[in-house]
Design a protein around this motif. Structure first.
Motif, short mmCIF file in Angstrom:
data_model
loop_
_atom_site.label_atom_id
_atom_site.label_comp_id
_atom_site.label_asym_id
_atom_site.label_seq_id
_atom_site.Cartn_x
_atom_site.Cartn_y
_atom_site.Cartn_z
N UNK A 19 0.85 -1.20 -0.15
CA UNK A 19 -0.08 0.15 -0.05
C UNK A 19 0.92 1.15 0.07
N UNK A 20 2.05 1.19 0.64
CA UNK A 20 2.90 2.30 0.40
C UNK A 20 3.30 2.56 -0.85
N UNK A 21 3.31 1.76 -1.76
CA UNK A 21 3.70 2.10 -3.09
C UNK A 21 2.66 2.98 -4.00
N UNK A 22 1.53 2.97 -3.32
CA UNK A 22 0.64 3.84 -3.99
C UNK A 22 0.49 5.25 -3.67
N UNK A 23 1.47 5.76 -2.64
CA UNK A 23 1.63 7.19 -2.09
C UNK A 23 2.38 8.05 -3.14
N UNK A 24 1.95 8.94 -3.29
CA UNK A 24 2.20 10.07 -4.17
C UNK A 24 3.73 10.32 -3.78
N UNK A 25 3.97 10.66 -2.49
CA UNK A 25 5.23 11.05 -2.10
C UNK A 25 5.47 10.07 -0.71
N UNK A 26 6.91 9.53 -0.73
CA UNK A 26 7.29 8.63 0.46
C UNK A 26 6.98 9.44 1.60
N UNK A 27 6.48 8.94 2.74
CA UNK A 27 6.43 9.64 3.90
C UNK A 27 7.55 9.31 4.96
N UNK A 28 8.33 10.22 5.29
CA UNK A 28 9.44 10.05 6.16
C UNK A 28 8.88 9.59 7.80
N UNK A 29 7.68 10.22 7.82
CA UNK A 29 7.26 9.80 9.17
C UNK A 29 6.83 8.20 9.29
N UNK A 30 6.19 7.77 7.92
CA UNK A 30 5.67 6.53 8.01
C UNK A 30 7.04 5.65 7.81
N UNK A 31 8.02 5.84 7.38
CA UNK A 31 9.26 5.45 7.20
C UNK A 31 9.85 5.05 8.66
N UNK A 32 9.76 5.93 9.33
CA UNK A 32 10.51 6.01 10.79
C UNK A 32 9.53 5.13 11.62
N UNK A 33 8.13 5.16 11.29
CA UNK A 33 7.46 4.59 12.29
C UNK A 33 7.40 2.98 11.78
N UNK A 34 7.54 2.63 10.67
CA UNK A 34 7.91 1.23 9.95
C UNK A 34 8.96 0.79 10.93
N UNK A 35 10.29 1.44 10.75
CA UNK A 35 11.52 0.97 11.29
C UNK A 35 11.49 0.86 12.64
N UNK A 36 10.73 1.66 13.56
CA UNK A 36 10.53 1.38 14.88
C UNK A 36 9.66 0.14 15.20
N UNK A 37 8.49 -0.19 14.26
CA UNK A 37 7.81 -1.16 14.52
C UNK A 37 8.62 -2.48 14.20
N UNK A 38 9.62 -2.54 13.17
CA UNK A 38 10.35 -3.55 12.98
C UNK A 38 11.34 -4.21 13.93
N UNK A 39 11.82 -3.09 14.75
CA UNK A 39 12.79 -3.01 15.84
C UNK A 39 11.77 -3.81 17.22
N UNK A 40 10.57 -3.27 17.28
CA UNK A 40 9.87 -3.91 18.21
C UNK A 40 9.55 -5.12 17.98
N UNK A 41 9.67 -5.76 16.78
CA UNK A 41 9.27 -7.10 16.51
C UNK A 41 10.78 -7.95 16.80
N UNK A 42 11.66 -7.26 16.38
CA UNK A 42 13.01 -7.89 16.64
C UNK A 42 13.38 -8.24 17.86
N UNK A 43 13.07 -7.41 18.94
CA UNK A 43 13.37 -7.61 20.49
C UNK A 43 12.77 -8.92 20.90
N UNK A 44 11.24 -9.14 20.60
CA UNK A 44 10.92 -10.51 21.10
C UNK A 44 11.65 -11.62 20.35
#
Length: 307
Positions: free
Chosen positions: A180-205
């Motif tokens: 769904x991110x590929x549909x956005x007109x402009x890549x969102x930095x806020x979403x990119x940072x949020x996704x990285x944070x989510x990936x990190x929270x998955x890596x911890x467990x």
């Protein structure tokens, strides 16, 4: 009428020969969905019914199987409707909901596996302290965190995604995921940072699980044969599920990042592994490999034959 005109629809373009095989797809996936519901629900029922299975380990297994049912229910009904529809579409808002639930339940799976790993660690490495550590309150806290934390995390990214302007309306998948991110007109930095944070929270467990099982196997190797046998019987099923689910998550990331480089058929088959393998594998692994569950499962089938 104006509200209907204001709804933005997205098109699923990941299906292969759907006009030719729509009824075959519908029947096949209907059978798979029924198998997922029945197999997972059967083991959950056995755990709920039998008092000797009211232990933290089996409660976490029941939660994991319920999680698989929720994950499948988030995907299969819409997928089955699409197989019989002339157009495979979904509203933008519904897509965000499906996407958010998909990743929230995926994160819950890792957290539940982490809770199961901790339970096994205490049981095998600190058996005398097990009753005081793994109390009912502790189990409730683990279950609450496993289901509520991922949902809260996904609320933020859902809000950010819903406010993004779309320049494309075609998803090269069969259900809503990170594409769904590929549909956005402009890549969102806020979403990119949020996704990285989510990936990190998955890596911890995930790292916690690997550390915990490493400690379990080291201590088991240094202990008696009975301890090693107990570790093998209770930990190997969890590791099989962990490896399977981790591989499927890796598939999802790879297909999203390299989606345009994959042939459509390969992409279709790969993305379906995420919703096919794990929900079917879990009840098989726990039903056959966990001795106590297997015992009650055999009794249930024997009673069914007699009736």
């Amino acid at each position: 009428m104006e509200e209907e005109l204001n709804i933005t629809y997205l098109v699923f373009d990941g299906h292969v020969e759907i006009n030719k095989y729509r009824y075959l797809y519908f029947i096949s996936f209907s059978i798979v969905y029924i198998l997922i519901i029945c197999s997972n629900s059967t083991i959950v029922y056995l755990i709920w019914k039998h008092q000797d299975l009211h232990e933290p380990m089996y409660i976490f297994i029941a939660a994991l199987l319920l999680n698989a049912v929720f994950l499948s229910t988030n995907i299969y009904p819409k997928l089955l409707i699409d197989f019989l529809s002339e157009k495979q579409i979904i509203s933008h808002q519904a897509c965000i909901v499906q996407y958010s639930l998909f990743y929230a339940l995926g994160s819950s799976e890792f957290l539940l596996l982490a809770a199961m790993a901790y339970d096994r660690y205490v049981s095998i490495c600190k058996p005398l302290q097990y009753p005081t550590i793994m109390r009912k309150k502790t189990v409730i806290v683990f279950l609450t965190v496993a289901w509520l934390l991922p949902v809260c995390q996904q609320v933020g990214i859902s809000i950010l995604s819903s406010n993004q302007k779309l320049c494309s309306f075609t998803l090269k998948v069969v259900f809503c995921n990170n594409t769904i991110y590929k549909l956005f007109c402009v890549a969102s930095k806020a979403i990119s940072i949020y996704v990285v944070a989510l990936i990190i929270t998955v890596l911890f467990p995930l790292l916690f699980i690997l550390f915990t099982y490493t400690r379990i196997f080291i201590i088991s190797y240094q202990s008696s044969r009975n301890v090693r046998k107990k570790a093998a019987q209770t930990c190997l099923p969890h590791l099989l599920v962990l490896i399977s689910f981790s591989c499927l998550c890796a598939f999802d990331i790879i297909t999203v990042r390299l989606g345009s480089d994959f042939p459509k058929t390969v992409h279709f088959i790969t993305i379906l592994q995420v919703i096919l393998c794990n929900p079917l594998l879990n009840p098989i692994v726990y039903g056959l490999k966990m001795k106590e569950i297997s015992k009650h499962l055999k009794r249930l089938f024997c009673q069914a034959r007699i009736i």
